[in-house]
Enzyme design. Structure first.
Site, PDB file in Angstrom:
ATOM      1  CB  CYS A 130      -0.978  -0.106   1.092  1.00  0.00           C
ATOM      2  SG  CYS A 130      -0.117  -0.391   2.730  1.00  0.00           S
TER       3      CYS A 130
HETATM    4  N1  LIG Z   1      -4.029  -4.147   5.409  1.00  0.00           N
HETATM    5  C1  LIG Z   1      -3.753  -3.489   4.294  1.00  0.00           C
HETATM    6  O1  LIG Z   1      -3.954  -2.282   4.427  1.00  0.00           O
HETATM    7  C2  LIG Z   1      -2.911  -4.209   3.236  1.00  0.00           C
HETATM    8  C3  LIG Z   1      -2.636  -3.488   1.916  1.00  0.00           C
HETATM    9  C4  LIG Z   1      -1.824  -4.183   0.897  1.00  0.00           C
HETATM   10  C5  LIG Z   1      -1.599  -5.698   0.882  1.00  0.00           C
HETATM   11  N2  LIG Z   1      -1.933  -6.160   2.231  1.00  0.00           N
HETATM   12  C6  LIG Z   1      -1.758  -7.637   2.194  1.00  0.00           C
HETATM   13  O2  LIG Z   1      -2.857  -8.366   2.588  1.00  0.00           O
HETATM   14  C7  LIG Z   1      -2.602  -9.789   3.282  1.00  0.00           C
HETATM   15  C8  LIG Z   1      -3.330  -9.757   4.235  1.00  0.00           C
HETATM   16  O3  LIG Z   1      -3.248  -8.364   5.179  1.00  0.00           O
HETATM   17  P1  LIG Z   1      -4.632  -7.882   5.941  1.00  0.00           P
HETATM   18  O4  LIG Z   1      -4.149  -6.542   6.337  1.00  0.00           O
HETATM   19  O5  LIG Z   1      -5.800  -8.293   5.635  1.00  0.00           O
HETATM   20  O6  LIG Z   1      -4.190  -8.967   7.471  1.00  0.00           O
HETATM   21  P2  LIG Z   1      -5.088  -9.031   8.763  1.00  0.00           P
HETATM   22  O7  LIG Z   1      -6.344  -8.321   8.648  1.00  0.00           O
HETATM   23  O8  LIG Z   1      -4.060  -8.957   9.896  1.00  0.00           O
HETATM   24  O9  LIG Z   1      -5.446 -10.630   8.461  1.00  0.00           O
HETATM   25  C9  LIG Z   1      -4.516 -11.444   8.467  1.00  0.00           C
HETATM   26  C10 LIG Z   1      -5.217 -12.752   8.309  1.00  0.00           C
HETATM   27  O10 LIG Z   1      -4.390 -13.689   8.060  1.00  0.00           O
HETATM   28  C11 LIG Z   1      -4.767 -15.027   8.848  1.00  0.00           C
HETATM   29  N3  LIG Z   1      -3.478 -15.655   9.013  1.00  0.00           N
HETATM   30  C12 LIG Z   1      -2.352 -15.289   9.699  1.00  0.00           C
HETATM   31  N4  LIG Z   1      -1.390 -16.103   9.634  1.00  0.00           N
HETATM   32  C13 LIG Z   1      -1.843 -17.368   8.706  1.00  0.00           C
HETATM   33  C14 LIG Z   1      -1.265 -18.358   8.194  1.00  0.00           C
HETATM   34  N5  LIG Z   1       0.050 -18.689   8.315  1.00  0.00           N
HETATM   35  N6  LIG Z   1      -2.156 -19.133   7.324  1.00  0.00           N
HETATM   36  C15 LIG Z   1      -3.462 -18.992   7.132  1.00  0.00           C
HETATM   37  N7  LIG Z   1      -3.923 -17.720   7.474  1.00  0.00           N
HETATM   38  C16 LIG Z   1      -3.192 -17.027   8.245  1.00  0.00           C
HETATM   39  C17 LIG Z   1      -5.532 -14.605   9.995  1.00  0.00           C
HETATM   40  O11 LIG Z   1      -6.332 -15.449  10.475  1.00  0.00           O
HETATM   41  P3  LIG Z   1      -6.419 -16.207  11.543  1.00  0.00           P
HETATM   42  O12 LIG Z   1      -7.950 -15.473  12.089  1.00  0.00           O
HETATM   43  O13 LIG Z   1      -6.592 -17.616  11.232  1.00  0.00           O
HETATM   44  O14 LIG Z   1      -5.282 -16.062  12.589  1.00  0.00           O
HETATM   45  C18 LIG Z   1      -5.763 -13.184   9.864  1.00  0.00           C
HETATM   46  O15 LIG Z   1      -7.490 -13.184   9.430  1.00  0.00           O
HETATM   47  C19 LIG Z   1      -0.980  -9.299   3.760  1.00  0.00           C
HETATM   48  O16 LIG Z   1      -0.173 -10.122   2.694  1.00  0.00           O
HETATM   49  C20 LIG Z   1      -0.929  -7.982   3.691  1.00  0.00           C
HETATM   50  O17 LIG Z   1       0.405  -7.635   3.370  1.00  0.00           O
HETATM   51  C21 LIG Z   1      -2.677  -5.649   3.428  1.00  0.00           C
END
Ligand SMILES: NC(=O)c1ccc[n+]([C@@H]2O[C@H](COP(=O)([O-])OP(=O)(O)OC[C@H]3O[C@@H](n4cnc5c(N)ncnc54)[C@H](OP(=O)(O)O)[C@@H]3O)[C@@H](O)[C@H]2O)c1
Length: 340
Positions: free
Chosen positions: A144
């Site tokens: 992002c």
């Molecule tokens: N947030 C942003 O603004 C943003 C922007 C660009 C890209 N991203 C990318 O999008 C992806 C997700 O980000 P997010 O912000 O949505 O994260 P998040 O809200 O913290 O969610 C992470 C999720 O991943 C699950 N998880 C963690 N470790 C795991 C594993 N080893 N195997 C399977 N599930 C697992 C967790 O589920 P449980 O409930 O099972 O623990 C949690 O629901 C990341 O790669 C991040 O870099 C995010």
């Protein structure tokens, strides 16, 4: 209708993707997975997604395109079988963004299990790589902060008007840290507070260098990048500073022309006469960019605003899907900002 699935719908990026895909006219969300929520239905985890009454499964079967909203390392592991089977993949993690495996391993502190795929993967910024994305079966949505900074600086680097040393400062909403709990997002510590982080090298820095470096003649960009958490939910405001190269003399109107020409065919970049704000893009896939010149110092100052979950994640993923499928680039993404 093309059927699509989301690996890991339970985070912020995954749930935002489900919301956007629900309104897409040409694709149907038919499957979702989520480690901690397997066996439940999507509205049990996210009540605001009540019309998308899908079971949360352990894997995706029979979908035409797979999105992954898993954290890095988990993403490449779970995506390999789909990639091997030839299913088009759009990954929101960092696992396929960098061309250099040594940089990935240095910044992410894990060994990449499939480095041979890095050259095949396409950096999912349609404003820079439209043809590669159209031909891609493995697209990596940029980070992002990287999106905000690259879109702010790409026209200036491509035109060769700025020195390689740039400073990029971003302010990000707390959803950028994801849904996983941490003290930095604890209300009583985050509210009414601003703090820089990752001063010794944020993980999105190598993406910025890789992409901006591909636009400019040598020398490569030298980017000092410092992100800041601020107490808002969505949005990234990037302010970037760069010295005009010796001998380059431009006024603001000429700089505007460079930016407007560069983004003439980019439906999601709006080059604005006024400074942007995160409320102008909340809930959208737009990036508002405002270039200006500080005439006292000869510096170009460019501000950009995106929604970190929109153009910074899920919106960008849908934009890449549209380009990969040959659909109108704006399909499912035309809503304007939620304001105020
Ligand atoms: N947030 C942003 O603004 C943003 C922007 C660009 C890209 N991203 C990318 O999008 C992806 C997700 O980000 P997010 O912000 O949505 O994260 P998040 O809200 O913290 O969610 C992470 C999720 O991943 C699950 N998880 C963690 N470790 C795991 C594993 N080893 N195997 C399977 N599930 C697992 C967790 O589920 P449980 O409930 O099972 O623990 C949690 O629901 C990341 O790669 C991040 O870099 C995010």
């Amino acid at each position: 209708m093309t059927s699509v699935g989301i690996l890991n719908v339970t985070g912020y990026a995954g749930s935002e993707l489900a919301r956007l895909l629900h309104g897409h006219p040409h694709v149907q969300l038919t499957g979702v997975t989520g480690r901690s929520a397997a066996g439940k239905r999507l509205p049990e985890i996210f009540p605001h997604l009540w019309p998308i009454d899908l079971p949360i499964a352990e894997s995706l079967d029979g979908v035409d395109v797979v999105f992954s909203a898993l954290p890095h390392a988990a993403a490449v592991e779970q995506l390999l079988p789909y990639i091997d089977a030839g299913v088009p993949v759009i990954d929101l993690s960092a696992d396929f963004r960098l061309k250099r495996v040594d940089e990935y391993e240095a910044f992410y502190k894990v060994t990449h299990p499939a480095p041979q795929l890095l050259q095949r993967a396409v950096f999912g910024l349609p404003e820079l790589h439209p043809d590669e994305i159209a031909a891609s079966k493995l697209t990596a949505v940029p980070g992002c902060h990287a999106t905000g900074v690259i879109l702010a600086l790409a026209p200036a680097f491509a035109a060769g008007i700025i020195e390689p040393a740039v400073v990029a400062d971003t302010k990000t909403g707390l959803s950028g840290a994801g849904r996983t709990l941490g003290l930095n997002v604890h209300f009583s510590e985050a509210d009414e507070n601003v703090a820089p982080y990752a001063l010794d090298g944020h993980r999105h820095l190598p993406e910025m260098t890789q992409e901006l470096g591909s636009l400019a003649e040598a020398p490569a960009p030298e980017i000092t990048f410092v992100p800041h958490y601020i107490p808002m939910t969505r949005g990234i405001l990037s302010t970037c500073y760069a010295q005009l190269r010796p001998g380059v003399s431009l006024d603001r109107a000429a700089l505007m022309r460079i930016y407007r020409d560069y983004y003439a065919g980019a439906p999601f970049v709006h080059v604005s006469d006024a400074p942007p704000s995160t409320k102008h893009v909340a809930g959208t896939n737009y990036c508002v960019v405002h270039p200006s010149i500080d005439r006292r110092t000869g510096r170009v100052v460019v501000a950009s605003a995106i929604d970190n979950l929109g153009k910074g994640a899920a919106g960008a993923a849908v934009q890449c899907l549209n380009v990969m499928l040959g659909l109108p680039e704006t399909a499912g993404l035309q809503s304007l900002a939620l304001f105020p």
